[in-house]
Design an enzyme around this catalytic site. Structure first.
Site, short mmCIF file in Angstrom:
data_model
loop_
_atom_site.label_atom_id
_atom_site.label_comp_id
_atom_site.label_asym_id
_atom_site.label_seq_id
_atom_site.Cartn_x
_atom_site.Cartn_y
_atom_site.Cartn_z
N SER A 30 0.78 -1.17 -0.07
CA SER A 30 -0.11 0.01 0.03
C SER A 30 0.98 1.16 0.02
O SER A 30 1.65 1.44 0.91
CB SER A 30 -1.02 -0.08 1.15
N HIS A 61 -3.89 1.42 -4.63
CA HIS A 61 -3.05 0.20 -5.45
C HIS A 61 -3.38 0.19 -6.94
O HIS A 61 -4.47 0.34 -7.27
CB HIS A 61 -3.63 -1.09 -5.05
N HIS A 83 -5.97 -8.19 -1.76
CA HIS A 83 -5.92 -8.69 -0.21
C HIS A 83 -7.18 -9.55 -0.16
O HIS A 83 -8.10 -9.71 -0.66
CB HIS A 83 -6.29 -7.32 0.69
N TYR A 85 -9.20 -9.21 2.39
CA TYR A 85 -10.51 -8.74 2.82
C TYR A 85 -11.13 -8.17 1.65
O TYR A 85 -12.39 -7.38 1.70
CB TYR A 85 -10.20 -7.37 3.87
N GLU A 86 -10.68 -8.08 0.92
CA GLU A 86 -11.52 -7.55 -0.80
C GLU A 86 -12.49 -8.65 -1.11
O GLU A 86 -13.34 -8.41 -2.01
CB GLU A 86 -10.57 -7.54 -1.81
N ALA A 113 2.44 -2.04 4.20
CA ALA A 113 2.07 -1.11 5.45
C ALA A 113 1.96 -1.97 6.53
O ALA A 113 1.03 -2.74 6.32
CB ALA A 113 1.24 -0.09 4.75
N MET A 214 -2.19 -6.37 6.90
CA MET A 214 -3.28 -7.21 6.36
C MET A 214 -2.91 -7.99 5.32
O MET A 214 -3.53 -8.38 4.11
CB MET A 214 -4.49 -6.24 5.80
N SER A 215 -1.50 -8.56 5.11
CA SER A 215 -1.18 -9.18 3.94
C SER A 215 -0.04 -10.03 4.24
O SER A 215 0.20 -10.39 5.44
CB SER A 215 -0.75 -8.06 2.75
N ASN A 238 2.18 3.78 10.87
CA ASN A 238 1.47 4.19 12.19
C ASN A 238 1.80 3.45 13.51
O ASN A 238 2.13 2.08 13.39
CB ASN A 238 -0.23 4.10 11.90
N HIS A 250 -6.81 4.99 7.38
CA HIS A 250 -5.99 4.74 5.87
C HIS A 250 -5.42 5.97 5.41
O HIS A 250 -4.26 5.58 4.70
CB HIS A 250 -7.34 4.51 4.96
N1 HPA Z 1 -3.21 -2.37 11.31
C1 HPA Z 1 -3.39 -3.47 10.56
N2 HPA Z 1 -2.71 -3.07 9.17
C2 HPA Z 1 -2.24 -2.12 8.95
C3 HPA Z 1 -2.09 -0.99 10.04
C4 HPA Z 1 -2.52 -1.21 11.30
O1 HPA Z 1 -2.35 -0.50 12.15
N3 HPA Z 1 -1.13 0.09 9.59
C5 HPA Z 1 -1.01 -0.40 8.17
N4 HPA Z 1 -1.86 -1.39 7.93
#
Ligand code: HPA
Length: 277
Positions: A30, A61, A83, A85-86, A113, A214-215, A238, A250
């Site tokens: 991402s 993306h 992903h 989740y898609e 990310a 998430m990947s 983050n 996001h």
């Molecule tokens: N949690 C899950 N996935 C993420 C995060 C997060 O804080 N930051 C970037 N991808």
């Protein structure tokens, strides 16, 4: 579930569009896809041109393969990944790694990310993934479920050394030579698309996760099953708030990607330059 014949069909469609014969696959996470723009003599194939290839639906993306030369290597980069989740299946999201194997790719380099759980981490830090907790896989959402694809790998593959130690060491050396503070840690893969609750984050901290995303884990599992070696680097976008006062969003993830891109680019370029052909 994609059959091996369908995977062969995708690989054939890629071969028909490029003279390059890549040996290294790059999955760029991402907001981290711009390295693919630096590939020279590139053949670009939008995912929508390929049979059986689900289009990426997430903002940020772009969704294409970029195949060409980078630092003396022939690479195939996925600019944008699919992903779980898609709504795609585990087999669909890891299909590109099967196709990479069919194309003769033996090394997978993955970026993503991730949220920082380790309290020492800061936004903008790159983190070498030394191991993962595949939360999804542990509860049965796992690309190796179902009949084993014997032509790719064994029924019961070992996931020790899922992340290649030599490639990790090379990444450390490159980071050090470039004055980049490369953190290290365990990446925990969850499904998303929600960001975690504070209780979930504290739980992940207790079980030994340094970063959460998430990947990546499903793709690396399949790479390992294929007998490929993997290098994974998270970009800490983050710092996870374990109290719930400042939840992740996001926008900050995409924003932090801008700081991370030059750092990850330096590391990946250095690794590619020094990797044996
Ligand atoms: N949690 C899950 N996935 C993420 C995060 C997060 O804080 N930051 C970037 N991808």
């Amino acid at each position: 579930m994609l059959t091996t014949a369908q995977l062969q069909e995708i690989a054939g469609a890629i071969r028909a569009r490029t003279q390059h014969r890549p040996t290294i696959g790059l999955i760029l996470g991402s907001g981290l896809g711009s390295l693919a723009n630096e590939i020279s003599h590139a053949d670009v194939i939008p995912y929508t041109d390929l049979p059986h290839w689900p289009p990426s639906t997430v903002h940020g993306h772009s969704g294409q393969l970029v195949i060409g030369n980078l630092e003396g290597q022939v690479v195939l980069a996925m600019q944008g990944r699919i992903h779980f989740y898609e709504g795609y299946t585990m087999q669909q999201i890891t299909m590109p790694v099967r196709v990479m194997a069919l194309l003769g790719i033996s090394t997978l380099i993955v970026t993503n990310a991730a949220g920082g759980i380790n309290r020492a981490f800061e936004v903008g830090d790159p983190m070498l993934i030394v191991d993962h907790i595949n939360f999804l896989g542990m509860v049965g959402m796992n690309p190796l479920m179902g009949p084993n694809l014997d032509e790719f790998g064994p029924r019961f593959p070992a996931m020790a050394n899922a992340y290649d130690r030599d490639l990790g060491e090379l990444a450390r050396q490159v980071a050090q030579a470039n004055g980049i503070n490369l953190r290290e840690g365990v990446y925990c893969a969850l499904s998303g698309p929600f960001y975690e609750t504070p209780a979930e984050l504290r739980f992940l901290q207790v079980i030994g996760a340094d970063a959460v995303g998430m990947s990546t884990a499903p793709e690396v599992v399949v790479a390992r099953h294929n007998g490929m070696r993997s290098l994974g680097i998270s970009g800490i976008t983050n710092v996870c708030d374990l109290t719930g006062d400042s939840p992740a969003n996001h926008e900050e993830v995409i924003e932090a990607g801008k700081v991370l891109v030059p750092r990850l680019t330096k590391i990946l370029r250095g690794v590619l330059a020094q990797m044996p052909q």
